[in-house]
Scaffold this active site. Structure first.
Site, PDB file in Angstrom:
ATOM      1  N   LYS A 208       0.841  -1.196   0.000  1.00 54.07           N
ATOM      2  CA  LYS A 208       0.000   0.000   0.000  1.00 54.07           C
ATOM      3  C   LYS A 208       0.884   1.258   0.000  1.00 54.07           C
ATOM      4  O   LYS A 208       0.699   2.167  -0.780  1.00 54.07           O
ATOM      5  CB  LYS A 208      -0.924  -0.027   1.218  1.00 54.07           C
ATOM      6  N   GLU A 214      10.492  -4.459   4.745  1.00 59.02           N
ATOM      7  CA  GLU A 214      10.589  -5.873   4.352  1.00 59.02           C
ATOM      8  C   GLU A 214      10.301  -6.035   2.859  1.00 59.02           C
ATOM      9  O   GLU A 214      11.033  -6.713   2.131  1.00 59.02           O
ATOM     10  CB  GLU A 214       9.574  -6.715   5.145  1.00 59.02           C
ATOM     11  N   GLY A 269      -4.962  -1.640   4.940  1.00 58.38           N
ATOM     12  CA  GLY A 269      -4.110  -2.750   4.493  1.00 58.38           C
ATOM     13  C   GLY A 269      -4.726  -4.110   4.787  1.00 58.38           C
ATOM     14  O   GLY A 269      -4.802  -4.982   3.916  1.00 58.38           O
ATOM     15  N   ARG A 270      -5.209  -4.298   6.030  1.00 60.76           N
ATOM     16  CA  ARG A 270      -5.722  -5.630   6.405  1.00 60.76           C
ATOM     17  C   ARG A 270      -7.140  -5.879   5.897  1.00 60.76           C
ATOM     18  O   ARG A 270      -7.694  -6.939   6.120  1.00 60.76           O
ATOM     19  CB  ARG A 270      -5.627  -5.813   7.925  1.00 60.76           C
ATOM     20  N   GLU A 355      -4.499  -6.420  14.960  1.00 62.67           N
ATOM     21  CA  GLU A 355      -3.980  -5.102  14.580  1.00 62.67           C
ATOM     22  C   GLU A 355      -5.103  -4.057  14.670  1.00 62.67           C
ATOM     23  O   GLU A 355      -4.854  -2.888  14.945  1.00 62.67           O
ATOM     24  CB  GLU A 355      -3.384  -5.146  13.168  1.00 62.67           C
ATOM     25  N   HIS A 386      -5.108 -32.842  17.939  1.00 61.07           N
ATOM     26  CA  HIS A 386      -3.967 -33.606  18.457  1.00 61.07           C
ATOM     27  C   HIS A 386      -2.873 -32.670  18.942  1.00 61.07           C
ATOM     28  O   HIS A 386      -1.719 -33.079  19.059  1.00 61.07           O
ATOM     29  CB  HIS A 386      -3.452 -34.547  17.369  1.00 61.07           C
ATOM     30  N   LYS A 504       9.330  -0.373  14.367  1.00 60.07           N
ATOM     31  CA  LYS A 504       9.921  -0.070  13.049  1.00 60.07           C
ATOM     32  C   LYS A 504      10.987   1.013  13.192  1.00 60.07           C
ATOM     33  O   LYS A 504      12.063   0.940  12.616  1.00 60.07           O
ATOM     34  CB  LYS A 504       8.846   0.464  12.098  1.00 60.07           C
TER      35      LYS A 504
HETATM   36  O1  F6P Z   1       2.118  -3.995  10.074  1.00 63.54           O
HETATM   37  C1  F6P Z   1       1.884  -2.688   9.733  1.00 63.54           C
HETATM   38  C2  F6P Z   1       1.366  -2.544   8.328  1.00 63.54           C
HETATM   39  O2  F6P Z   1       1.253  -1.193   8.063  1.00 63.54           O
HETATM   40  C3  F6P Z   1       0.046  -3.264   8.072  1.00 63.54           C
HETATM   41  O3  F6P Z   1      -1.051  -2.572   8.539  1.00 63.54           O
HETATM   42  C4  F6P Z   1       0.094  -3.457   6.605  1.00 63.54           C
HETATM   43  O4  F6P Z   1      -0.842  -4.401   6.179  1.00 63.54           O
HETATM   44  C5  F6P Z   1       1.511  -3.893   6.425  1.00 63.54           C
HETATM   45  O5  F6P Z   1       2.242  -3.107   7.357  1.00 63.54           O
HETATM   46  C6  F6P Z   1       2.081  -3.728   5.034  1.00 63.54           C
HETATM   47  O6  F6P Z   1       2.020  -2.402   4.595  1.00 63.54           O
HETATM   48  P1  F6P Z   1       2.198  -2.019   3.085  1.00 63.54           P
HETATM   49  O7  F6P Z   1       1.107  -2.665   2.303  1.00 63.54           O
HETATM   50  O8  F6P Z   1       2.139  -0.523   3.036  1.00 63.54           O
HETATM   51  O9  F6P Z   1       3.545  -2.531   2.628  1.00 63.54           O
END
Ligand code: F6P
Length: 539
Positions: A208, A214, A269-270, A355, A386, A504
């Protein structure tokens, strides 16, 4: 949105008194008292049958929970969300994932922008892309057809797609393998790419913000992996596409905006699976199936928006969960799908619930004096039986469970499905009613004492005719709305996630300290110590 402390409502006060009256009542008593309990506390909706009867509630509980929802302004809050009010106050954003699948004829405007027209444009782009990919009209730089798609994203840009990709495996388009890279741990991308041919790979960079450390690190590594083998930057355009809200960052990364699928800041995002974030999913299941998933979501959105609370599936699930969380002090909930394809459901929902509703500040910015959020866990039945079910059956904590199963399996192989379903029916029965092999015995055998199951452990059973793109869409939207309802009652802001920021920021500050051999002294004693031990160990 209103700021209402739920504990100050008349309904909450009444629920407190009611709790004292009902807290010891056993489910077996509730069933004995009412022969029609199953009929009374179950709902049938499209291909869903939802049995709420094995919950520690009676008519008064239900009425008071609905009163609580009303006193907390849930009716208005639902309309505010669907109408595009900026209910994500701390980020100044509307919350409109429902527009992404809205099949109604009315346009919705946000700051004078026609939203549905934009949504349809992107859906058309996804449709063309998916069909071209499947027909071999999209090819790699050397003319070979694309066989492997790699989604690079994390959190909301990974979990929903990864879950739905598994859940809809029977619908996969033959010839395309989809892979997921999310963790910044190099092992993830190395394992995914090690047997791939760059000529037949398509990387989907899904973010987003297009700034997530990452994802950007993995995207750069994917780019280097590709260029090390292909040696020509020109070919990037045929092998990298982006899904994002951030055109500038996508351009800066080197992806041509014509290879970009946009979505908007009003999609959290979620909650973004039904946006362009679902591109990789659409590529693996085909556009028609993706559209069917959106249809299932839309149907649940409509049900949620238009059904009275007495019959409203997400509302009832949310309110019953609040009953356990805030009155019985239950801290966790288990998500137990009796369908191997749904194995990742709990992983996906963890982000949605935890979240969104893991917040200690009220909408007035004050610390709340009641519990919010629940710890979610689970895995596919019967594996969980199990593993962790012992604690659910005989542990000291109450863990309300959602049991979910398809009536019809995708595979009619021997007696697998009836065996699976026998377990799906047996577990909630055991949890509710237990067994007492020493009942009436004045001097029971010591070992038999341990065979007593006290029962009275609540469950919801959700039977779905078959897991199809459409029913899966409805299931996902059902949980999305449950999250929303709980956030409204708890008087918190469910659509921000400030709690993930500090970690972060600190990681950013620590990173340069790891890149030289100097002894680190800028943190607390423990963090300094750990970093310095690592420096010694990693030599
Ligand atoms: O974990 C924090 C967060 O901002 C989430 O809400 C989001 O889904 C994820 O990181 C990834 O964010 P992006 O889609 O901006 O890379």
């Amino acid at each position: 949105m209103k700021n209402i402390d739920p504990t100050q409502t008349a309904a909450w006060q009444k629920l407190k008194i009611h709790f004292e009256e009902i807290k010891e009542t056993h489910l077996s008593t509730l069933f004995k008292e009412d022969e029609k309990r199953f009929e009374k506390y179950s709902l049938e909706w499209r291909d869903f049958f939802i049995d709420l009867s094995k919950n520690r509630i009676n008519d008064q509980t239900k009425a008071l929970l609905i009163q609580l929802a009303k006193e907390c302004g849930l009716e208005e809050a639902i309309q505010s969300m669907f109408n595009g009010e900026k209910i994500n106050v701390t980020e100044g954003r509307a919350v409109l994932h429902t527009v992404l699948r809205d099949k109604g004829s009315d346009e919705l405007y946000l700051d004078d922008q026609a939203l549905k027209a934009e949504v349809y444009k992107v859906l058309a782009q996804i449709k063309t892309f998916t069909e071209d990919l499947h027909l071999g009209r999209i090819r790699g730089y050397s003319g070979k057809i694309i066989t492997d798609l790699i989604n690079i994203g994390i959190g909301g840009s990974d979990l929903g797609i990864a879950f739905a990709h598994e859940a809809l495996r029977p619908y996969h388009h033959p010839g395309i393998q989809t892979h997921f890279v999310s963790n910044v741990d190099a092992s993830n991308i190395v394992e995914v790419t090690k047997d791939l041919n760059p000529e037949t790979c398509l990387f989907v960079i899904a973010s987003k913000s297009f700034t997530t450390q990452e994802t950007m690190t993995n995207a750069m590594t994917a780019r280097s992996w590709f260029l090390d083998r292909v040696k020509d930057e020109e070919h990037i355009s045929k092998h990298f596409v982006a899904v994002s809200t951030n055109v500038e960052k996508v351009k800066a990364f080197g992806i041509n905006p014509k290879n970009m699928f946009v979505f908007w800041d009003w999609v959290g995002g979620r909650f973004s699976l039904s946006s362009a974030i679902g591109l990789s999913l659409a590529c693996s299941i085909g556009y028609k199936n993706f559209e069917d998933m959106l249809e299932g979501m839309y149907q649940m959105d409509q049900h949620f928006q238009r059904t009275s609370f007495e019959e409203n599936i997400p509302v009832l699930l949310a309110m019953i969960s609040i009953w356990y969380n805030n009155f019985f002090d239950a801290a966790a909930e288990a998500i137990l799908p009796y369908d191997d394809y749904l194995d990742k459901l709990a992983l996906f929902l963890q982000q949605g619930f935890m979240e969104s509703n893991g917040k200690y500040l009220s909408r007035a910015g004050k610390k709340v004096n009641y519990q919010t959020g629940q710890v979610l866990f689970g895995s596919a039945g019967t594996n969980g039986q199990h593993s962790f079910y012992q604690l659910i059956h005989q542990g000291t904590r109450m863990i309300p469970c959602d049991f979910i199963a398809p009536a019809i399996s995708h595979h009619q192989v021997g007696d697998h499905h009836v065996k699976l379903l026998a377990n799906f029916f047996a577990q909630p029965e055991a949890l509710a009613f237990g067994t007492n092999p020493i009942e009436g015995q004045s001097d029971p055998d010591f070992k038999d004492v341990f065979r007593v199951f006290e029962g009275n452990r609540p469950t919801n059973s959700i039977l779905i005719k078959k897991i199809t793109p459409e029913t899966l869409g409805s299931l996902i939207a059902m949980y999305e709305h449950k999250i929303f309802v709980q956030g409204i009652i708890w008087n918190i802001f469910s659509f921000d996630q400030w709690g993930v920021e500090l970690g972060k920021k600190l990681a950013k500050a620590i990173l340069p300290e790891l890149e030289n051999s100097a002894t680190v002294t800028s943190h607390d004693n423990s963090t300094n110590g750990l970093i310095n031990v690592w420096k010694r160990m990693s030599k």
